[in-house]
Every structure is written in C-alpha cells, then in structure tokens.
Design an enzyme around this catalytic site. Structure first.
Site, PDB file in Angstrom:
ATOM      1  CG  HIS A 161      -1.857   1.125   1.336  1.00  0.00           C
ATOM      2  ND1 HIS A 161      -1.498   2.360   1.814  1.00  0.00           N
ATOM      3  CD2 HIS A 161      -3.173   1.225   0.998  1.00  0.00           C
ATOM      4  CE1 HIS A 161      -2.535   3.164   1.794  1.00  0.00           C
ATOM      5  NE2 HIS A 161      -3.567   2.500   1.296  1.00  0.00           N
ATOM      6  CG  ASP A 162      -0.858   4.635  -0.802  1.00  0.00           C
ATOM      7  OD1 ASP A 162      -1.276   4.016  -1.793  1.00  0.00           O
ATOM      8  OD2 ASP A 162      -1.552   5.474  -0.198  1.00  0.00           O
ATOM      9  CE  LYS A 177      -5.427   3.967  -1.339  1.00  0.00           C
ATOM     10  NZ  LYS A 177      -4.518   4.637  -0.438  1.00  0.00           N
TER      11      LYS A 177
END
Length: 289
Positions: A36-37, A123
């Site tokens: 994630h990210d 995202k």
C-alpha cells in the site's frame, strides 16, 4: 495542509501487538498481498536514510518474496500525478496537492519495484477498493484473504482494512510491515484492526506459517470439474481419459497444482491418469517437499 515531517521510531515487535479478537489463519492459496502506497513521495517525509524506512522496505520485501514463491498475487497501490481537482476532491483540503506538486517522487521504492506479473492499482482515496477493481479481481481469483502492508497505518492501511472486512474478506495487517505518522498512531491502527476488522500478524509469523496442504478431496474436486460423468458412478481407479479428460485439461490441472506447491508436470500425470494414481504421485511430491 501537507503531510508533516515524520519521526523515525522503532517498529513494534510481535510481543507488543494487541490481542486479536478473531483467530483467522493465513492461507497462501486464499490470499492476496497488498503493498500500500510505498511510493517515494510518502516515504520521503521520514527523511533521508531513515532506519524506519529501511526496516519497513526490508520487511515488505520479505513478504513479497514469500508471496511470490507461494503463488500469492501481489497488488500495489500508487497515487497518480496530474490529478484533476475533481479526481483529487477533498484530499486537496486535507493534504494539499500531494503528488501533483512532486511528480519526481511518484515511483514505488526501488527495492520494491513491481514486476511484470504484479498489478498496480491507481489510488484515488484512502481505501484501495475505492474506484478500483480490487474486489472484482479477488473474487475472480477465488481469493478471500487480504494481507496489507505499507503506509500510512492509520490512514490508507486502516481504511482499506475496514473496507476489506465489510466486503467479507478476512483481513491481515502486518504490524511490523506498516509505518505511520507516530508510534502512537501505529499502535492505534493495530488496536483498531485487532479489535474491529482483522488480524494483526508479524512478518515472521506470516511467512513461516505452514502452507496449506493439498488434500485428496481437493484433488478429486478439481478433477470432477473437468470431466463428464453423465450419471455414471465415479471410479477413482478408472482411466480419466474415459471420462472425457483431454491433454489440455491435464495441463490445466498440472498448472493449478504447481501453483499450490506440488511439483508435477503433464508427463507425470499422463503416466498414470487415474485419481488414485495422481493422488499417490501428489503424496510423494508433498512428502519430498
């Protein structure tokens, strides 16, 4: 307001994790790994040569290596550059222009660069499910567990974990493979997950979990989906070619079972094409592994 400068702190150890409310067991063949990210933009707020970032990247890399070796799909999220005002929405009010102002930092950390077989999702909001095909992909893959690592814990990781739980996916947040604004925020994230929407697990516990063993019942179920009985009783000693199984379907089974950790090929299966013969072969392969 932009993201503030973030302190380096020591990642929590498994003995520091909160007690989980549920006892879900991680199973590689049911899982998807979400990184994630982990873009340079979000990591640079910890400063250059951050020990926290170095440890985080190393732990995420270990997770990715394990998942790759166990045929677990690896999915990334990454915020785009050149987001329009409409696309960015209220994130502008909360965090400013974000990557729009730092396009040179858009890349995922070099040590974790996605490979050709990995999937990178755009995202748009805190949750990785928002405006993305993540749920649809997981259901098409037959996966009902989501393993989350990355940044930031109390924002995107936590929101994604809660969203995952509400979509009925068993959710695992890797407590020593996420980073946050502060140790207090990190602890808050883990406590919320453990008590409300998932399981907090450590890297070592997850990658050392016993791989799910392929069972005889699963082997028979896989075979039955590819043959035609037409009212006949199924005989596990009968040549499966007599039930309509052809070479293409045999190769399909070999590929499926290799993904589950059984080292079999088309020639192995064609040598004795009966359920009993295949199960005896699989048992030998599992014992050797």
């Amino acid at each position: 307001m932009a993201i503030p400068r973030l302190p380096t702190y020591s990642l929590p150890q498994p003995e520091d994790f909160p007690k989980n409310r549920v006892g879900w067991t991680f199973a590689p063949k049911r899982a998807v790994l979400l990184i994630h990210d982990m873009q340079d933009y979000f990591l640079h707020f910890f400063g250059e040569d951050s020990p926290l970032v170095a440890q985080l990247v190393a732990n995420v890399a270990a997770l990715r290596a394990f998942c790759t070796s166990h045929a677990v799909p690896v999915v990334y999220t990454a915020q785009p550059i050149d987001q329009s005002l409409e696309d960015r929405g209220l994130l502008n009010d909360m965090w400013g222009p974000g990557l729009n102002a730092h396009p040179q930092l858009k890349d995922i950390a070099a040590a974790l660069a996605p490979r050709s077989e990995d999937i990178v999702l755009v995202k748009w909001r805190y949750s990785a499910f928002q405006r993305s095909p993540l749920e649809q992909m997981m259901r098409e893959w037959g996966r009902d567990q989501l393993v989350i690592c990355g940044v930031y814990g109390h924002i995107g990781c936590l929101t994604t974990a809660l969203d995952s739980f509400m979509r009925d996916f068993e959710t695992f947040v890797v407590g020593d493979a996420i980073a946050d604004f502060s140790p207090e925020d990190h602890d808050t994230t883990l406590r919320y997950v453990a008590g409300r929407c998932g399981v907090v697990v450590g890297v070592d516990a997850l990658i050392r979990a016993p791989a799910s063993r392929l069972t005889r019942a699963e082997v028979e179920a896989h075979v039955r989906t590819l043959i035609s009985l037409d009212g006949e009783m199924f005989d596990p000693t009968e040549n499966l070619m007599n039930y309509g199984l052809d070479s293409v379907r045999v190769m399909t089974l070999a590929t499926q079972w290799r993904k589950l950790g059984v080292d079999v090929g088309f020639v192995d299966l064609a040598d004795n094409p009966t359920l009993e013969g295949w199960w005896a072969l699989i048992e030998r392969k599992l014992a050797a592994a």
